[in-house]
Motif scaffolding. Sequence first.
Motif, PDB file in Angstrom:
ATOM      1  N   LEU A  89      20.213 -26.674 -30.352  1.00  0.00           N
ATOM      2  CA  LEU A  89      21.331 -27.087 -29.941  1.00  0.00           C
ATOM      3  C   LEU A  89      22.330 -28.264 -30.870  1.00  0.00           C
ATOM      4  CD1 LEU A  89      21.447 -26.708 -26.140  1.00  0.00           C
ATOM      5  CD2 LEU A  89      22.474 -25.104 -27.673  1.00  0.00           C
ATOM      6  N   TYR A  90      21.736 -29.412 -31.029  1.00  0.00           N
ATOM      7  CA  TYR A  90      22.017 -30.385 -31.683  1.00  0.00           C
ATOM      8  C   TYR A  90      22.548 -29.812 -33.284  1.00  0.00           C
ATOM      9  CZ  TYR A  90      23.012 -35.226 -32.723  1.00  0.00           C
ATOM     10  OH  TYR A  90      23.530 -36.580 -33.199  1.00  0.00           O
ATOM     11  N   ALA A  91      21.765 -29.063 -33.768  1.00  0.00           N
ATOM     12  CA  ALA A  91      21.811 -28.472 -35.272  1.00  0.00           C
ATOM     13  C   ALA A  91      23.248 -27.734 -35.081  1.00  0.00           C
ATOM     14  CB  ALA A  91      20.910 -27.753 -35.778  1.00  0.00           C
ATOM     15  N   LEU A  92      23.017 -26.779 -34.266  1.00  0.00           N
ATOM     16  CA  LEU A  92      24.197 -25.645 -34.332  1.00  0.00           C
ATOM     17  C   LEU A  92      25.389 -26.289 -34.085  1.00  0.00           C
ATOM     18  CD1 LEU A  92      22.317 -23.076 -32.117  1.00  0.00           C
ATOM     19  CD2 LEU A  92      22.982 -22.666 -34.319  1.00  0.00           C
ATOM     20  N   ARG A  93      25.483 -27.396 -33.146  1.00  0.00           N
ATOM     21  CA  ARG A  93      26.861 -28.023 -32.794  1.00  0.00           C
ATOM     22  C   ARG A  93      27.316 -28.717 -34.308  1.00  0.00           C
ATOM     23  NH1 ARG A  93      24.780 -31.603 -29.388  1.00  0.00           N
ATOM     24  NH2 ARG A  93      24.511 -29.943 -27.805  1.00  0.00           N
ATOM     25  N   ILE A  94      26.580 -29.252 -34.915  1.00  0.00           N
ATOM     26  CA  ILE A  94      26.847 -29.852 -36.150  1.00  0.00           C
ATOM     27  C   ILE A  94      27.402 -29.007 -37.056  1.00  0.00           C
ATOM     28  CG2 ILE A  94      26.064 -31.183 -38.024  1.00  0.00           C
ATOM     29  CD1 ILE A  94      26.582 -33.190 -35.785  1.00  0.00           C
ATOM     30  N   GLU A  95      26.605 -27.479 -37.204  1.00  0.00           N
ATOM     31  CA  GLU A  95      27.078 -26.796 -38.265  1.00  0.00           C
ATOM     32  C   GLU A  95      28.159 -25.841 -38.069  1.00  0.00           C
ATOM     33  OE1 GLU A  95      22.295 -26.329 -39.554  1.00  0.00           O
ATOM     34  OE2 GLU A  95      23.323 -24.739 -38.830  1.00  0.00           O
ATOM     35  N   LEU A  96      28.520 -26.062 -36.645  1.00  0.00           N
ATOM     36  CA  LEU A  96      29.841 -25.222 -36.400  1.00  0.00           C
ATOM     37  C   LEU A  96      31.161 -26.018 -36.623  1.00  0.00           C
ATOM     38  CD1 LEU A  96      29.039 -23.903 -32.908  1.00  0.00           C
ATOM     39  CD2 LEU A  96      29.749 -22.373 -34.709  1.00  0.00           C
ATOM     40  N   PRO A 132      34.058 -28.549 -38.314  1.00  0.00           N
ATOM     41  CA  PRO A 132      34.368 -29.203 -39.830  1.00  0.00           C
ATOM     42  C   PRO A 132      34.037 -30.933 -39.718  1.00  0.00           C
ATOM     43  CG  PRO A 132      36.161 -28.918 -38.215  1.00  0.00           C
ATOM     44  CD  PRO A 132      34.952 -28.401 -37.396  1.00  0.00           C
ATOM     45  N   PRO A 133      34.227 -31.321 -41.072  1.00  0.00           N
ATOM     46  CA  PRO A 133      33.858 -32.647 -41.229  1.00  0.00           C
ATOM     47  C   PRO A 133      34.716 -33.967 -40.126  1.00  0.00           C
ATOM     48  CG  PRO A 133      34.349 -31.785 -43.375  1.00  0.00           C
ATOM     49  CD  PRO A 133      34.791 -30.718 -42.423  1.00  0.00           C
ATOM     50  N   GLY A 134      35.929 -33.565 -39.927  1.00  0.00           N
ATOM     51  CA  GLY A 134      36.670 -34.572 -39.080  1.00  0.00           C
ATOM     52  C   GLY A 134      36.075 -34.498 -37.669  1.00  0.00           C
ATOM     53  N   LYS A 135      35.421 -33.460 -36.978  1.00  0.00           N
ATOM     54  CA  LYS A 135      35.405 -33.159 -35.819  1.00  0.00           C
ATOM     55  C   LYS A 135      33.883 -33.291 -35.165  1.00  0.00           C
ATOM     56  CE  LYS A 135      39.804 -31.661 -35.087  1.00  0.00           C
ATOM     57  NZ  LYS A 135      40.520 -32.591 -34.312  1.00  0.00           N
ATOM     58  N   ARG A 136      33.179 -33.620 -36.125  1.00  0.00           N
ATOM     59  CA  ARG A 136      31.707 -33.497 -35.845  1.00  0.00           C
ATOM     60  C   ARG A 136      31.279 -34.582 -34.951  1.00  0.00           C
ATOM     61  NH1 ARG A 136      30.682 -32.405 -41.798  1.00  0.00           N
ATOM     62  NH2 ARG A 136      30.598 -34.689 -41.929  1.00  0.00           N
ATOM     63  N   PHE A 137      31.775 -35.677 -35.115  1.00  0.00           N
ATOM     64  CA  PHE A 137      31.284 -36.921 -34.213  1.00  0.00           C
ATOM     65  C   PHE A 137      31.779 -36.757 -33.053  1.00  0.00           C
ATOM     66  CE2 PHE A 137      31.301 -41.305 -32.816  1.00  0.00           C
ATOM     67  CZ  PHE A 137      30.008 -41.599 -32.841  1.00  0.00           C
ATOM     68  N   MET A 138      32.776 -36.299 -32.901  1.00  0.00           N
ATOM     69  CA  MET A 138      33.662 -36.073 -31.357  1.00  0.00           C
ATOM     70  C   MET A 138      32.934 -35.041 -30.741  1.00  0.00           C
ATOM     71  SD  MET A 138      37.498 -34.793 -30.711  1.00  0.00           S
ATOM     72  CE  MET A 138      37.138 -32.920 -31.067  1.00  0.00           C
ATOM     73  N   ILE A 139      32.655 -33.905 -31.348  1.00  0.00           N
ATOM     74  CA  ILE A 139      31.940 -32.888 -30.958  1.00  0.00           C
ATOM     75  C   ILE A 139      30.513 -33.374 -30.191  1.00  0.00           C
ATOM     76  CG2 ILE A 139      30.818 -30.415 -30.891  1.00  0.00           C
ATOM     77  CD1 ILE A 139      34.211 -30.727 -30.675  1.00  0.00           C
ATOM     78  N   THR A 140      29.788 -34.091 -30.978  1.00  0.00           N
ATOM     79  CA  THR A 140      28.679 -34.627 -30.666  1.00  0.00           C
ATOM     80  C   THR A 140      28.562 -35.670 -29.566  1.00  0.00           C
ATOM     81  OG1 THR A 140      27.822 -34.273 -32.933  1.00  0.00           O
ATOM     82  CG2 THR A 140      26.473 -35.728 -31.610  1.00  0.00           C
ATOM     83  N   MET A 141      29.522 -36.567 -29.696  1.00  0.00           N
ATOM     84  CA  MET A 141      29.491 -37.484 -28.251  1.00  0.00           C
ATOM     85  C   MET A 141      30.104 -36.747 -27.221  1.00  0.00           C
ATOM     86  SD  MET A 141      28.654 -39.987 -29.793  1.00  0.00           S
ATOM     87  CE  MET A 141      28.893 -41.084 -28.195  1.00  0.00           C
ATOM     88  N   VAL A 142      30.687 -35.649 -27.006  1.00  0.00           N
ATOM     89  CA  VAL A 142      31.100 -35.014 -25.800  1.00  0.00           C
ATOM     90  C   VAL A 142      29.881 -34.402 -25.190  1.00  0.00           C
ATOM     91  CG1 VAL A 142      32.225 -33.086 -24.863  1.00  0.00           C
ATOM     92  CG2 VAL A 142      33.448 -34.464 -26.533  1.00  0.00           C
ATOM     93  N   ALA A 143      29.019 -33.992 -26.190  1.00  0.00           N
ATOM     94  CA  ALA A 143      27.672 -33.513 -25.556  1.00  0.00           C
ATOM     95  C   ALA A 143      26.598 -34.542 -25.148  1.00  0.00           C
ATOM     96  CB  ALA A 143      27.002 -32.765 -26.745  1.00  0.00           C
ATOM     97  N   SER A 144      26.759 -35.912 -25.438  1.00  0.00           N
ATOM     98  CA  SER A 144      26.171 -37.048 -25.023  1.00  0.00           C
ATOM     99  C   SER A 144      26.751 -37.265 -23.846  1.00  0.00           C
ATOM    100  CB  SER A 144      26.300 -38.038 -25.910  1.00  0.00           C
ATOM    101  OG  SER A 144      25.732 -37.764 -27.191  1.00  0.00           O
ATOM    102  N   PHE A 145      28.010 -37.380 -23.540  1.00  0.00           N
ATOM    103  CA  PHE A 145      28.797 -37.742 -22.160  1.00  0.00           C
ATOM    104  C   PHE A 145      28.476 -36.739 -21.211  1.00  0.00           C
ATOM    105  CE2 PHE A 145      31.946 -39.726 -24.851  1.00  0.00           C
ATOM    106  CZ  PHE A 145      31.493 -41.062 -24.635  1.00  0.00           C
TER     107      PHE A 145
END
Length: 686
Positions: free
Chosen positions: A301-308, A310-323
């Motif tokens: 899931l972590y890899a799929l989330r990153i690979e979906l 674009p560059p400017g949204k990767r960190f935000m999408i990952t942090m939402v999953a952490s929350f």
Amino acid sequence: MAIDRRREAAGGGPGRQPAPAEENGSLPPGDAAASAPLGGRAGPGGGAEIQPLPPLHPGGGPHSSCCSAAAAPSLLLLDYDGSVLPFLGGLGGGYQKTLVLLTWIPALFIGFSQFSDSFLLDQPNFWCRGAGKGTELAGVTTTGRGGDMGNWTSLPTTPFSTAPWEAAGNRSNSSGADGGDTPPLPSPPDKGDNASNCNCHAWDYGIRAGLVQNVVSKWDLVCDNAWKVHIAKFSLLVGLIFGYLITGCIADWVGRRPVLLFSIIFILIFGLTVALSVNVTMFSTLRFFEGFCLAGIILTLYALRIELCPPGKRFMITMVASFVAMAGQFLMPGLAALCRDWQVLQALIICPFLLMLLYWSIFPESLRWLMATQQFESAKRLILHFTQKNRMNPEGDIKGVMPELEKELSRRPKKVCIVKVVGTRNLWKNIVVLCVNSLTGYGIHHCFARSMMGHEVKVPLLENFYADYYTTASIALVSCLAMCVVVRFLGRRGGLLLFMILTALASLLQLGLLNLIGKYSQHPDSGMSDSVKDKFSIAFSIVGMFASHAVGSLSVFFCAEITPTVIRCGGLGLVLASAGFGMLTAPIIELHNQKGYFLHHIIFACCTLICIICILLLPESRDQNLPENISNGEHYTRQPLLPHKKGEQPLLLTNAELKDYSGLHDAAASGDTLPEGATANGMKAM
């Protein structure tokens, strides 16, 4: 002379050198091409004039497969973030948003599973059941505990560690309460009475985690059987470590989607069987396999989330999953209080994964991974599926992605294993540095947690299980919020460096300054007391837990960005396994009754200093395209931490500024002058 003429005719002229010998089983490129029977005709000099090869056909004969393996695919197809992702609409497409949402939802279930040990294996108060009053005492204990959890004074636990059994054993004693009254809390006996307190055939427990019964009270894992609790804690962490390493390699070879789906199926099998365990051995064994499957879900899931993204949204999408995962951590005490029994709680934690069985039909394979491994036939079908879901017009392909894809359909897949990283120059160093950072961050986190939650700190608030649990969860939440702000302004490398410096300072001050305060507090005229030392210890522990949590989380995310797509899951598996080793130090220290704890803290404090230096060697990946193959990952070289001033000559060239130096050396050797404005390093003078 006749012999010389024949040699010259065979060599193509008198000036031709003899063909070099075959080296490492293959000829040099020029000689291999000249000696290949490609149907060329004789040239003026007696050599063979090579004719162009026929174009590749989709059917692919022997010549087409050979050339497909030799020639590189189109650069347009390898530039996923610059060509393929914009063609699909980036993250603005409705189908992409749905897939990102589907990677967030399981994070809640993962949060439940990751913090279940704090409830299933919580070490409660226990005392010997009174003679002739066992049934009454047990019933009163159950009802009395539910009234006020704050009245039960036992060593607090954290999601990463629990208190030693020796301290819990010190609180055990026989109860002499009447049947109709709530029994008083057992008074702590002397150290010499521990052996006599364990001479008991039945125990009563005061469980603090909202459950009527947990694994410890189910099988009386106290006194001589207390070590089995730590083995049960080992089992989940060791399962996670092996799962990260093995499923990461498999996901790079067969794909993210098959590993995710098989992990879901097997976690349902093993997780539900855990609730049916008949002894602690069966419980620990099944928890190992549950952790193994949970690692596969987390990793993919972590890899799929990153690979979906674009560059400017990767960190935000990952942090939402952490929350979302932290929401599971905050909701876990209420879930335990609702279930009241550990078997019901375990089943309730695992059952939501049944919903993920639907992912078989709704969640596709990673398109980025298909393109990076040159599986263009499957990639074409998936691109058409994306355009259909997003209701896009395929004719809007401005960059010509689909025509280029049609030309490469006959290419054979090219998959890579993580062991290939050993032959690289920069990539393996980056992964090793992040592994050490992850190990240090999660390992030293336990040292700070024990300093704050340990029995030596006399803080009434922290003696309550819920206050202890939510304090740890709140520190993690604040750490993630601060990480969002810091990474936005300082980038990945700058943020990781800042949090590692804070971790090192908190650790060194706690080890050095507190000892100095302890020495001065022994003098009557110093004006210092033990309470001052305790307050400093709590302050440094909070700062250390805050910073070390950010170090661990950011190291994992950093690795996901700089590791190429073809080996991303393998690299993530290494860093996550290192984090698991760091967490594993907590039950190891507790198994030895906290012996070696001070040395454990010193070792990790030294590691923080080493990590500060090593972080400077890492590249900056903010707003950069993800590397797709190992060659792209090698070009991720480090940049100056601070941008150079305008007009200042940079000491390290960027990838765009790298030049071919061969012409300069040839010109210097022949005595020719350099062009005007050229310098020794190949850059134009300012």
